[in-house]
Design an enzyme around this catalytic site. Structure first.
Site, PDB file in Angstrom:
ATOM      1  N   ALA A  18       1.540   8.556   6.708  1.00 13.62           N
ATOM      2  CA  ALA A  18       2.880   8.449   6.132  1.00 13.62           C
ATOM      3  C   ALA A  18       2.994   7.403   5.040  1.00 13.62           C
ATOM      4  O   ALA A  18       3.870   7.497   4.183  1.00 13.62           O
ATOM      5  CB  ALA A  18       3.893   8.139   7.241  1.00 13.62           C
ATOM      6  N   TYR A  19       2.132   6.391   5.050  1.00 11.32           N
ATOM      7  CA  TYR A  19       2.343   5.260   4.153  1.00 11.32           C
ATOM      8  C   TYR A  19       2.228   5.667   2.685  1.00 11.32           C
ATOM      9  O   TYR A  19       3.129   5.386   1.889  1.00 11.32           O
ATOM     10  CB  TYR A  19       1.363   4.131   4.464  1.00 11.32           C
ATOM     11  CG  TYR A  19       1.593   2.897   3.631  1.00 11.32           C
ATOM     12  CD1 TYR A  19       2.642   2.030   3.923  1.00 11.32           C
ATOM     13  CD2 TYR A  19       0.787   2.603   2.536  1.00 11.32           C
ATOM     14  CE1 TYR A  19       2.871   0.900   3.156  1.00 11.32           C
ATOM     15  CE2 TYR A  19       1.015   1.473   1.770  1.00 11.32           C
ATOM     16  CZ  TYR A  19       2.053   0.627   2.082  1.00 11.32           C
ATOM     17  OH  TYR A  19       2.282  -0.491   1.315  1.00 11.32           O
ATOM     18  N   SER A  20       1.117   6.321   2.315  1.00  8.28           N
ATOM     19  CA  SER A  20       0.946   6.653   0.897  1.00  8.28           C
ATOM     20  C   SER A  20       2.003   7.636   0.428  1.00  8.28           C
ATOM     21  O   SER A  20       2.514   7.530  -0.700  1.00  8.28           O
ATOM     22  CB  SER A  20      -0.457   7.200   0.614  1.00  8.28           C
ATOM     23  OG  SER A  20      -0.633   8.485   1.177  1.00  8.28           O
ATOM     24  N   SER A  62       5.015   7.842   1.587  1.00 10.51           N
ATOM     25  CA  SER A  62       6.278   7.107   1.459  1.00 10.51           C
ATOM     26  C   SER A  62       6.314   6.306   0.163  1.00 10.51           C
ATOM     27  O   SER A  62       7.358   6.184  -0.478  1.00 10.51           O
ATOM     28  CB  SER A  62       6.499   6.186   2.673  1.00 10.51           C
ATOM     29  OG  SER A  62       5.668   5.034   2.632  1.00 10.51           O
ATOM     30  N   LYS A  63       5.168   5.759  -0.229  1.00 15.63           N
ATOM     31  CA  LYS A  63       5.122   4.985  -1.474  1.00 15.63           C
ATOM     32  C   LYS A  63       5.198   5.896  -2.697  1.00 15.63           C
ATOM     33  O   LYS A  63       5.738   5.512  -3.741  1.00 15.63           O
ATOM     34  CB  LYS A  63       3.863   4.114  -1.517  1.00 15.63           C
ATOM     35  CG  LYS A  63       3.890   2.966  -0.509  1.00 15.63           C
ATOM     36  CD  LYS A  63       5.068   2.027  -0.737  1.00 15.63           C
ATOM     37  CE  LYS A  63       5.037   0.827   0.186  1.00 15.63           C
ATOM     38  NZ  LYS A  63       6.144  -0.122  -0.048  1.00 15.63           N
TER      39      LYS A  63
END
Length: 230
Positions: free
Chosen positions: A139-141, A143-144
């Site tokens: 999810a992190y990339s 989300s960014k």
């Protein structure tokens, strides 16, 4: 947007880059710094105003906007890791990442935009990542990547009220959030924040903090002449 004499609000101010943003804003002459986090922060400098804030809670955001009617610069620094797989991680964990990294930024900016307008425009700083432009599992990339698009769209909307919107991109910084990352170089937080605040004071739209991020940014298509669909 110059920091000297102005009021700054930093989210995620209890650790990592947030602590450094508070410290360097004071060093650049900020009249007041709201240090906002889920837990209360103690600071020796009387210009620091601790603020309890959860960027995933609309009521908490609304209360912060009411309590801080003098903000000139909003630094959307709060962010989390999580949701290592979009396919198998609990959807609640993935939602938490997007609620913090994307919707928290949007709600903070929406809530403080009228304050910034009333004080001459001010500035918003969004802390993104080199992973805004690199697809990685989890999810992190993603989300960014969403934050990058959000920042650009907010810049277009806030231009009418004279608000500078700065998107900051960097590879890993040496913070508590990245302690589990052992296979990549890490940037010194003071260097990261110093470059971002330099870009802010220069009136830039984007801060590219390190060589890795610069190389990835340069690899993106620069063709702006293609017609938009529809």
């Amino acid at each position: 947007m110059h920091i000297n004499g102005h009021t700054v609000l930093v989210t995620g101010a209890s650790s990592g880059l947030g602590v450094e943003f508070v410290t360097q804003a004071l060093g650049r002459g900020a009249a007041k710094v709201y240090a906002a986090a889920r837990r209360e922060i103690n600071h020796a400098d009387p210009r620091v105003v601790p603020m309890r804030l959860d960027v995933t809670e609309p009521d908490s955001i609304a209360a912060s906007a009411k309590a801080a009617p003098d903000v000139d610069i909003l630094i959307n620094n709060a962010g989390i890791l999580g949701g290592s797989s979009l396919l198998t991680s609990p959807i609640s964990e993935i939602r938490d990442v997007f609620d913090t990294n994307v919707f928290g930024v949007l709600e903070m900016t929406r809530s403080f935009a009228p304050t910034l307008a009333s004080r001459g425009g001010g500035a918003v700083v969004d802390i993104a990542s080199v992973l805004s432009w690199i697809a990685a599992p989890g999810a992190y990339s993603s989300s960014k990547a969403a934050l990058w698009g959000l920042t650009n769209s907010l810049r277009a909307e806030l231009a009418t009220q004279g608000t500078q919107v700065l998107g900051a991109h960097l590879s890993y910084a040496a913070t508590p959030m990245t302690e589990g990352v052992t296979d990549a170089p890490k940037l010194a937080p003071d260097m990261v924040v110093g470059q971002i605040l330099d870009a802010l004071e220069e009136g830039a739209d984007e801060a590219i903090v390190d060589d890795i991020t610069a190389a990835v940014r340069a690899s993106l298509s620069t063709n702006t002449t293609a017609a938009l669909p529809g």
